[in-house]
Design a protein around this motif. Structure first.
Motif, PDB file in Angstrom:
ATOM      1  N   SER A   1      38.515 -23.481  90.136  1.00 15.16           N
ATOM      2  CA  SER A   1      37.987 -24.342  91.197  1.00 15.16           C
ATOM      3  C   SER A   1      37.507 -25.692  90.646  1.00 15.16           C
ATOM      4  N   ASP A   2      37.087 -25.730  89.378  1.00 17.00           N
ATOM      5  CA  ASP A   2      36.664 -27.027  88.835  1.00 17.00           C
ATOM      6  C   ASP A   2      37.624 -27.523  87.743  1.00 17.00           C
ATOM      7  N   TRP A   3      38.881 -27.089  87.835  1.00 16.71           N
ATOM      8  CA  TRP A   3      39.897 -27.523  86.874  1.00 16.71           C
ATOM      9  C   TRP A   3      40.351 -28.935  87.228  1.00 16.71           C
ATOM     10  N   ASN A   4      40.594 -29.783  86.200  1.00 12.22           N
ATOM     11  CA  ASN A   4      40.927 -31.178  86.498  1.00 12.22           C
ATOM     12  C   ASN A   4      42.393 -31.397  86.889  1.00 12.22           C
TER      13      ASN A   4
END
Lengths: 421, 354
Positions: A83-86
């Motif tokens: 979910s917080d992968w760039n």
């Protein structure tokens, strides 16, 4: 509320009158509403029945065309971690470990097959990669290093963005594939590889076959209905039975009978060869001709019956009247008879068109490779590979096609003029 | 509405519901072991070779049902929990898909047979391979005394003019085309797994395309073979064998070309209420004696290698034997097809319609 002419209304009369009218209106509406409720409650059981046994199952099945919940459910840890992968480069070890853990879980739950083939459809080559990762056993140097060593594609952000996209509960993938499109890894809609492009051609083919069948059925059915409407009641009934007779026989049996007739060594060819009418057998089936013959035969009653009903309603006197006004037979037919049978003609043609665009058995048995229509592929995905998402997407496409063409016809002819009986 | 009637209606409704519920639960638990297969002469043979002897030996009644391989029917039973079939005869690619998706019980082989007695391909996670079926190159030996010897001979339309009967499917045809193109049987699925290999198979089929008659049902295949419409064909040997027997014909199975072998598999539906009886049936049918008896009814060689000593020599000569896989024959890679069927089917459909 009739007023005697000449007597002017006083203002109090007028008020009284308005009050009574309003009361009556309320009473009338109340009575009417009660009657409507009673009528509604009477037809409620069949409506509920139709909803439960027809609308709902079909709706639930068609929803599979876009449903992605099951897939999202199979990758809980991965989706959480991503979910917080760039999205720029392959994610950290934690995402690899989460995916490996999810896949192990799916393997135990025996959902890995569904997951891997689903992902494989969304991104070429992902299926074997997923299967491989699921079988990776606790590597010492971390999952990421081991996965990339086994398949360098795991280092590509493209692969991971496809996996990250699975957090969505809906997917456009199957609907896109039903018109030979797909999403690339950035989510952009692109055409599928040329070797995988198929369904647009199949749709055009299905529509074309349906159109030709409708026109041919009309050409054959119209004279039959005209004849039936013209002869005595007794003879008309006899003809009606002849038209309906095939209805009472199994479709498969009737199609098989046509196979026996039309085959290269079938009855028709044998008779023609025996009579020296031809030297080599005619190819009457496993081609378009066979499909047209078989389908026109099957759909004939659907066009004869509404036409016959409409033609019975055309007063014979109108033709005689036309003649007495100087029209010759062709003019009378064109300007007096034809306009009156438009509703039945359109109703019959629409029925045949709608039924034939989704036809299965007859094209399958009497057609060749060029004649397989959309339903053939719906059946393939339902029974052959258990890909019900794809089957639902194709079925949805068929439904949209039918509703769209029906709307055009209704817009052109007008709903009230159509006569389906 | 007569309101005094209501309690009666209510009572009647309750009674009906109770009866329905009783029937429902009754039918679910007291149902006989149900065996489902492909119907026709094949299922008759199964009934005579396996089911009837099993009932005679154990007293367990078996109900039979037929299908045409629609695995969707199995999936809907398992998903809804309304399971009406127990043991099913299921094709390899469907088995592979169904096993991955959890539609079949994982088998405990200790309850069935010694794995070592069986050919390796028959020992599977979700099924037991019962016998080796498959397709053969066939032609009328009375008409062509000097007939084709290899799959490549199918392409020799000068020597043997006329139609070639092939099933309207990518499966088996692409495999066969590569064999005909000179790919060795050991490399077959390695080559077919590559895009170049698939191109090569389609290119090979392309050469034969004008001479191919695509058959869509087994009945169509056999009828066209019998009528002489097909000069040669690739067909399921069981059907060819039955044709030879019933019509006193002489259609070959070309041993030198090799067969494309597919196991017939027995699997048990996941959640079957008759699991114990199902295991007993599988164990019974797996015995060498019963497997040998099967060959009296159908020409598919048993998967239990111990059965072969019990088969008469003349029967054995006409069998499609899995031990032949040591020769030119090859086992179809069902896992490959389960994984690639959709892509190849799409390409095949587009190619065939061109």
């Amino acid at each position: 509320m009739e007023q005697t002419a000449g007597t002017p209304l006083s203002s109090s009369d007028w008020r009284e009158n308005a009050r009574v009218t309003a009361d009556l209106g309320v009473l009338f509406r109340r009575a009417n509403r009660r009657r409507q409720w009673r009528a509604a409650s009477l037809i409620a059981p069949p409506i509920v029945f139709v909803f439960l046994t027809f609308v709902m199952p079909i709706g639930v099945f068609l929803f599979r065309a876009v449903d992605n919940r099951a897939i999202a459910h199979m990758l809980p840890r991965t989706i959480e971690t991503l979910s917080d992968w760039n999205g720029k480069e392959a994610p950290e070890e934690s995402a690899f470990a989460a995916l490996a853990e999810d896949l192990r879980q799916d393997k135990d739950n025996r959902t890995l097959g569904i997951l891997s083939s689903n992902l494989g459809q969304k991104f070429q080559g992902l299926r074997p990669m997923v299967m491989q990762l699921a079988n990776l056993t606790a590597p010492p140097g971390g999952v990421k290093a081991a996965a990339i060593a086994a398949n360098p594609h795991w280092n590509e952000p493209a692969v991971w963005s496809v996996i990250a996209r699975q957090r969505s509960t809906l997917t456009p993938q199957f609907l896109l594939m039903s018109v030979d499109l797909t999403q690339d890894w950035t989510g952009r809609i692109v055409a599928v590889a040329p070797s995988q492009a198929l369904f647009v051609e199949v749709i055009l083919r299905s529509v074309w076959i349906a159109l030709v069948v409708t026109v041919l059925t009309l050409l054959v059915g119209f004279p039959v209905a005209y004849l039936m409407a013209g002869v005595s009641r007794h003879r008309a009934n006899l003809l009606l039975i002849l038209v309906l007779l095939p209805f009472w026989t199994s479709l498969l049996v009737r199609t098989m009978a046509w196979m026996i007739l039309l085959d290269d060594r079938g009855v028709i060819n044998n008779v023609l060869v025996w009579a020296h009418a031809i030297d080599a057998p005619l190819h009457l089936m496993t081609n378009r001709l066979g499909v047209y013959i078989g389908m026109v035969y099957v759909f004939l009653p659907f066009i004869v019956l509404p036409l016959y009903a409409t033609m019975l309603g055309v007063p014979r006197e109108s033709m005689r009247a036309a003649a007495s006004l100087g029209a010759n037979r062709i003019q009378a037919f064109r300007h007096v008879f034809l306009p009156q049978v438009v509703p039945g003609t359109v109703a019959g043609a629409v029925t045949v068109g709608v039924l034939s665009v989704g036809y299965y058995i007859t094209p399958l048995l009497l057609g060749g490779p060029h004649e397989q229509m959309l339903s053939y592929f719906v059946a393939f995905f339902i029974n052959g590979t258990l890909n019900w998402n794809m089957a639902a997407a194709l079925a949805m496409l068929l439904l949209v096609l039918v509703v769209a063409s029906l709307s055009v016809v209704i817009w052109a002819v007008g709903l009230k003029r159509l006569n389906w009986t | 509405m007569n309101y005094r009637l209501l309690p009666n209606v209510w009572r009647a409704g309750c009674a009906a519901a109770v009866v329905a519920a009783t029937c429902w639960s009754g039918s679910a638990s007291a149902r006989d072991l149900t065996f489902t297969s492909w119907g026709g002469a094949y299922q008759d043979a199964e009934s005579k070779a396996y089911l009837q002897p099993f009932t005679a030996a154990t007293g367990t009644k078996i109900a039979e049902d037929s299908y045409t391989g629609e695995i969707a029917k199995i999936r809907s039973q398992v998903e809804s929990g309304a399971i009406t079939w127990d043991v099913v005869d299921v094709a390899g690619d469907a088995l592979s898909i169904g096993c991955q998706q959890g539609l079949f019980e994982k088998l405990d082989w200790s309850k069935i047979a010694d794995k070592a007695d069986f050919i390796p391909a028959a020992v599977q996670e979700c099924a037991i391979g019962m016998s080796a079926g498959g397709v053969v190159l066939t032609y009328d030996q009375d008409k062509y005394p000097d007939g084709p010897k290899t799959w490549a001979d199918m392409w020799d339309v000068k020597k043997w003019p006329g139609k070639r009967g092939l099933s309207f499917d990518p499966k088996l045809n692409l495999d066969m085309a590569l064999l005909a193109d000179g790919v060795s049987k050991n490399d077959l699925y390695k080559v077919l797994a590559t895009p170049e290999g698939v191109d090569r198979a389609f290119a090979k089929l392309d050469q034969l395309k004008p001479n191919i008659h695509w058959y869509k049902t087994e009945a169509e295949a056999v009828q066209n073979l019998a009528s002489g419409e097909f000069t040669m064909a690739m067909e399921y040997y069981g059907r060819v064998f039955a044709l030879n027997k019933s019509e006193k014909r002489n259609f070959a199975k070309v041993d030198t070309a090799g067969y494309l072998l597919e196991l017939t598999n027995y699997a048990v539906l996941k959640g079957s209420p008759n699991l114990d009886s199902a295991y007993k049936l599988l164990a019974f049918a797996a015995q060498p004696k019963i497997q040998a008896g099967w060959t009296n009814y159908y020409p598919y060689g048993p998967a239990n290698t111990k059965a072969y000593d019990l088969i008469a020599a003349d029967v054995r000569a006409k069998l499609l034997s899995p031990t032949e896989a040591g020769g030119a024959s090859v086992f179809v890679d069902e896992a490959f097809w389960a994984a690639n069927l959709e892509d190849l089917q799409k390409r095949f459909s587009a190619w065939a319609a061109k």
